[in-house]
Design a protein around this motif. Sequence first.
Motif, PDB file in Angstrom:
ATOM      1  N   LEU A 300       0.829  -1.211   0.000  1.00 38.62           N
ATOM      2  CA  LEU A 300       0.000   0.000   0.000  1.00 38.62           C
ATOM      3  C   LEU A 300       0.858   1.254   0.000  1.00 38.62           C
ATOM      4  CD1 LEU A 300      -2.898  -0.854   2.479  1.00 38.62           C
ATOM      5  CD2 LEU A 300      -3.048  -0.583   0.006  1.00 38.62           C
ATOM      6  N   LEU A 301       1.913   1.247   0.798  1.00 36.40           N
ATOM      7  CA  LEU A 301       2.820   2.393   0.834  1.00 36.40           C
ATOM      8  C   LEU A 301       3.502   2.581  -0.508  1.00 36.40           C
ATOM      9  CD1 LEU A 301       4.222   4.639   2.398  1.00 36.40           C
ATOM     10  CD2 LEU A 301       5.908   2.955   3.172  1.00 36.40           C
ATOM     11  N   LEU A 302       3.887   1.497  -1.143  1.00 35.07           N
ATOM     12  CA  LEU A 302       4.524   1.591  -2.454  1.00 35.07           C
ATOM     13  C   LEU A 302       3.559   2.151  -3.503  1.00 35.07           C
ATOM     14  CD1 LEU A 302       7.126   1.018  -4.007  1.00 35.07           C
ATOM     15  CD2 LEU A 302       6.263  -1.286  -4.474  1.00 35.07           C
ATOM     16  N   GLY A 303       2.311   1.707  -3.461  1.00 31.61           N
ATOM     17  CA  GLY A 303       1.321   2.252  -4.388  1.00 31.61           C
ATOM     18  C   GLY A 303       1.023   3.712  -4.128  1.00 31.61           C
ATOM     19  N   PHE A 304       0.973   4.108  -2.849  1.00 34.09           N
ATOM     20  CA  PHE A 304       0.735   5.517  -2.519  1.00 34.09           C
ATOM     21  C   PHE A 304       1.885   6.389  -3.000  1.00 34.09           C
ATOM     22  CE2 PHE A 304       0.883   9.101   0.523  1.00 34.09           C
ATOM     23  CZ  PHE A 304      -0.352   9.659   0.242  1.00 34.09           C
ATOM     24  N   LEU A 305       3.115   5.915  -2.873  1.00 37.37           N
ATOM     25  CA  LEU A 305       4.264   6.677  -3.378  1.00 37.37           C
ATOM     26  C   LEU A 305       4.208   6.798  -4.902  1.00 37.37           C
ATOM     27  CD1 LEU A 305       7.155   5.291  -1.125  1.00 37.37           C
ATOM     28  CD2 LEU A 305       5.981   7.487  -0.954  1.00 37.37           C
ATOM     29  N   ALA A 306       3.766   5.740  -5.578  1.00 34.37           N
ATOM     30  CA  ALA A 306       3.615   5.828  -7.031  1.00 34.37           C
ATOM     31  C   ALA A 306       2.555   6.849  -7.419  1.00 34.37           C
ATOM     32  CB  ALA A 306       3.259   4.451  -7.604  1.00 34.37           C
ATOM     33  N   TYR A 307       1.468   6.915  -6.646  1.00 33.78           N
ATOM     34  CA  TYR A 307       0.429   7.911  -6.900  1.00 33.78           C
ATOM     35  C   TYR A 307       0.969   9.329  -6.693  1.00 33.78           C
ATOM     36  CZ  TYR A 307      -3.599  10.855  -5.857  1.00 33.78           C
ATOM     37  OH  TYR A 307      -4.499  11.882  -5.811  1.00 33.78           O
ATOM     38  N   LEU A 308       1.698   9.559  -5.600  1.00 37.60           N
ATOM     39  CA  LEU A 308       2.276  10.883  -5.357  1.00 37.60           C
ATOM     40  C   LEU A 308       3.253  11.264  -6.466  1.00 37.60           C
ATOM     41  CD1 LEU A 308       2.973  10.912  -1.511  1.00 37.60           C
ATOM     42  CD2 LEU A 308       1.121  12.027  -2.748  1.00 37.60           C
ATOM     43  N   PHE A 309       4.042  10.318  -6.909  1.00 34.51           N
ATOM     44  CA  PHE A 309       5.003  10.590  -7.980  1.00 34.51           C
ATOM     45  C   PHE A 309       4.287  11.011  -9.259  1.00 34.51           C
ATOM     46  CE2 PHE A 309       7.493   9.027 -11.622  1.00 34.51           C
ATOM     47  CZ  PHE A 309       8.661   9.749 -11.435  1.00 34.51           C
ATOM     48  N   GLY A 310       3.248  10.261  -9.638  1.00 36.43           N
ATOM     49  CA  GLY A 310       2.530  10.586 -10.863  1.00 36.43           C
ATOM     50  C   GLY A 310       1.780  11.902 -10.778  1.00 36.43           C
ATOM     51  N   MET A 311       1.085  12.153  -9.662  1.00 30.75           N
ATOM     52  CA  MET A 311       0.328  13.384  -9.517  1.00 30.75           C
ATOM     53  C   MET A 311       1.227  14.615  -9.441  1.00 30.75           C
ATOM     54  SD  MET A 311      -2.885  13.067  -9.725  1.00 30.75           S
ATOM     55  CE  MET A 311      -4.137  11.803  -9.771  1.00 30.75           C
ATOM     56  N   ASN A 312       2.358  14.503  -8.733  1.00 29.79           N
ATOM     57  CA  ASN A 312       3.273  15.640  -8.662  1.00 29.79           C
ATOM     58  C   ASN A 312       3.873  15.956 -10.021  1.00 29.79           C
ATOM     59  OD1 ASN A 312       2.971  16.208  -5.932  1.00 29.79           O
ATOM     60  ND2 ASN A 312       4.513  14.711  -5.324  1.00 29.79           N
ATOM     61  N   LEU A 313       4.219  14.934 -10.794  1.00 28.16           N
ATOM     62  CA  LEU A 313       4.717  15.177 -12.144  1.00 28.16           C
ATOM     63  C   LEU A 313       3.636  15.786 -13.033  1.00 28.16           C
ATOM     64  CD1 LEU A 313       7.008  12.149 -13.065  1.00 28.16           C
ATOM     65  CD2 LEU A 313       7.665  14.491 -12.560  1.00 28.16           C
ATOM     66  N   MET A 314       2.378  15.399 -12.832  1.00 27.81           N
ATOM     67  CA  MET A 314       1.290  15.980 -13.607  1.00 27.81           C
ATOM     68  C   MET A 314       1.136  17.468 -13.294  1.00 27.81           C
ATOM     69  SD  MET A 314      -2.761  14.988 -13.608  1.00 27.81           S
ATOM     70  CE  MET A 314      -2.986  15.740 -11.993  1.00 27.81           C
ATOM     71  N   LEU A 315       1.162  17.834 -12.011  1.00 29.25           N
ATOM     72  CA  LEU A 315       1.055  19.243 -11.633  1.00 29.25           C
ATOM     73  C   LEU A 315       2.266  20.042 -12.107  1.00 29.25           C
ATOM     74  CD1 LEU A 315      -0.309  18.803  -7.989  1.00 29.25           C
ATOM     75  CD2 LEU A 315      -1.606  19.432 -10.030  1.00 29.25           C
ATOM     76  N   LEU A 316       3.447  19.442 -11.990  1.00 33.00           N
ATOM     77  CA  LEU A 316       4.653  20.131 -12.441  1.00 33.00           C
ATOM     78  C   LEU A 316       4.644  20.319 -13.955  1.00 33.00           C
ATOM     79  CD1 LEU A 316       7.351  21.305 -11.473  1.00 33.00           C
ATOM     80  CD2 LEU A 316       8.371  19.050 -11.813  1.00 33.00           C
ATOM     81  N   GLY A 317       4.222  19.294 -14.686  1.00 34.99           N
ATOM     82  CA  GLY A 317       4.138  19.419 -16.138  1.00 34.99           C
ATOM     83  C   GLY A 317       3.109  20.452 -16.573  1.00 34.99           C
ATOM     84  N   THR A 318       2.010  20.559 -15.827  1.00 35.26           N
ATOM     85  CA  THR A 318       1.020  21.589 -16.144  1.00 35.26           C
ATOM     86  C   THR A 318       1.604  22.984 -15.980  1.00 35.26           C
ATOM     87  OG1 THR A 318      -0.742  20.095 -15.414  1.00 35.26           O
ATOM     88  CG2 THR A 318      -1.292  22.422 -15.617  1.00 35.26           C
ATOM     89  N   ASP A 319       2.364  23.200 -14.912  1.00 35.21           N
ATOM     90  CA  ASP A 319       3.023  24.499 -14.725  1.00 35.21           C
ATOM     91  C   ASP A 319       4.033  24.773 -15.835  1.00 35.21           C
ATOM     92  OD1 ASP A 319       1.574  24.944 -12.443  1.00 35.21           O
ATOM     93  OD2 ASP A 319       3.111  24.137 -11.099  1.00 35.21           O
ATOM     94  N   TRP A 320       4.761  23.755 -16.248  1.00 35.19           N
ATOM     95  CA  TRP A 320       5.721  23.941 -17.338  1.00 35.19           C
ATOM     96  C   TRP A 320       5.020  24.307 -18.642  1.00 35.19           C
ATOM     97  CZ3 TRP A 320       9.043  18.962 -16.178  1.00 35.19           C
ATOM     98  CH2 TRP A 320       9.857  19.230 -15.065  1.00 35.19           C
ATOM     99  N   LEU A 321       3.890  23.676 -18.911  1.00 33.75           N
ATOM    100  CA  LEU A 321       3.149  24.008 -20.130  1.00 33.75           C
ATOM    101  C   LEU A 321       2.609  25.433 -20.072  1.00 33.75           C
ATOM    102  CD1 LEU A 321       1.139  20.704 -20.724  1.00 33.75           C
ATOM    103  CD2 LEU A 321       3.041  21.563 -22.091  1.00 33.75           C
ATOM    104  N   GLY A 322       2.072  25.834 -18.926  1.00 34.70           N
ATOM    105  CA  GLY A 322       1.524  27.180 -18.792  1.00 34.70           C
ATOM    106  C   GLY A 322       2.567  28.271 -18.890  1.00 34.70           C
ATOM    107  N   SER A 323       3.785  27.991 -18.414  1.00 35.47           N
ATOM    108  CA  SER A 323       4.857  28.993 -18.466  1.00 35.47           C
ATOM    109  C   SER A 323       5.679  28.932 -19.737  1.00 35.47           C
ATOM    110  CB  SER A 323       5.778  28.812 -17.253  1.00 35.47           C
ATOM    111  OG  SER A 323       6.362  27.513 -17.253  1.00 35.47           O
ATOM    112  N   GLY A 324       5.413  27.973 -20.618  1.00 35.90           N
ATOM    113  CA  GLY A 324       6.151  27.874 -21.869  1.00 35.90           C
ATOM    114  C   GLY A 324       7.439  27.091 -21.794  1.00 35.90           C
ATOM    115  N   LYS A 325       7.746  26.438 -20.661  1.00 36.60           N
ATOM    116  CA  LYS A 325       8.967  25.660 -20.558  1.00 36.60           C
ATOM    117  C   LYS A 325       8.895  24.351 -21.347  1.00 36.60           C
ATOM    118  CE  LYS A 325      10.152  27.483 -15.979  1.00 36.60           C
ATOM    119  NZ  LYS A 325      10.425  27.159 -14.560  1.00 36.60           N
ATOM    120  N   LEU A 326       7.687  23.870 -21.582  1.00 40.92           N
ATOM    121  CA  LEU A 326       7.473  22.678 -22.395  1.00 40.92           C
ATOM    122  C   LEU A 326       6.669  23.044 -23.628  1.00 40.92           C
ATOM    123  CD1 LEU A 326       6.551  19.674 -20.037  1.00 40.92           C
ATOM    124  CD2 LEU A 326       8.528  19.874 -21.532  1.00 40.92           C
ATOM    125  N   PRO A 327       6.987  22.479 -24.795  1.00 44.52           N
ATOM    126  CA  PRO A 327       6.152  22.740 -25.976  1.00 44.52           C
ATOM    127  C   PRO A 327       4.766  22.144 -25.803  1.00 44.52           C
ATOM    128  CG  PRO A 327       7.783  21.044 -26.440  1.00 44.52           C
ATOM    129  CD  PRO A 327       8.129  21.607 -25.090  1.00 44.52           C
TER     130      PRO A 327
END
Length: 360
Positions: A300-327
């Motif tokens: 369960l802890l391993l799955g929760f860490l995988a969820y945090l990893f995926g969600m944090n990357l999703m939020l970070l990627g959204t910020d990168w797209l909004g600021s123009g750092k990612l195409p």
Amino acid sequence: MLKLDRYLLRELVQATFAALIVLSVVSLGGVFTDVLSDIARGRVPAGLMLSQLGLQTIRYLPMILPLGLMIGLLLGFGRLYRDSEMPILTSIGVGPRRLLRPWAWLVLPMVGLIALCSLWLGPWAKRTSDEMVAAGNRNLLVAGLDAGRFTELPGGGGVVYVGAMSNDGTHLQRIFVYRQDGDRLDVTTATGATLKIEGGTQRFLDLKDGFRVEGPLDSGRDYRLMRYARNELRMPMSKAEDSPRNPQGLPIGELLSDPRPQAGAQLHFRIAPPLLALAFALMAVPLARSSPRQARYGRLLLGFLAYLFGMNLMLLGTDWLGSGKLPMAAGLWWLLLPLLAAGAWFYFTDGRVRRPRRRA
């Protein structure tokens, strides 16, 4: 539906429902704290507390449901492994491919619900919340301005005190208003006032028979004292009224035609939750595999860490797209496609027996 499929589906549904109940209670506490904080600061009318609580909960469902689905699958399959039911099913030929049918009967409707909340219900809740707050802040009575109490104006624009108020909230008596603009303070008092609304959004207090003192905030003697018979005081606009069109509340059609990078980032942000939920659901089946005497909460802890990893990357990627750092063409596919591929590979290779190597 076969008896085995009914049994497995019932176990998975019960575990998922229990996980969602616990996550909803915890998340509801956090949302309730945020709403109370906005009410205390004067950003949200006090009379809209329950409606804002419900709308904000809908907005957070795309974040809560994927985690609840993954934890429910981990708990359901983990119990089957712990009670030695899965080894018995494996011995009669029930492998990952055979488990795909009851798994799909639970996961696919949940993914559809997450997509509905992320693409339509969440933006609708954001628009409705902003409209209700804007409409409520146009009336001081609804905005929480009570007689005999100091109240912070929307957006932190100052503090106002009213000694008495009419039933409709338009006529006030014994007014005290404190405002701060940079390093200058402004204190206004009046014996009476009338609320006026112009243009549907601009609010003015028509003050009568009072004083106004303006001066430095820290030090100095640059003060000005004015006594007036009538004075109009413009009330600050709320955050919802003062901000431009927020991409978070725009429908899908308007996001597709909006050229702003923030709109494109918001579009990819709405597409990501259902695909992430599908990837996490695929990973949950191999993660739940354990021996009868093995601890069940480590997975369960391993799955929760995988969820945090995926969600944090999703939020970070959204910020990168909004600021123009990612195409914009990259979107969030650099995260979603590898996770989906990894989830499918882990699912369909789960329990496969490796062939022994031949000795020379």
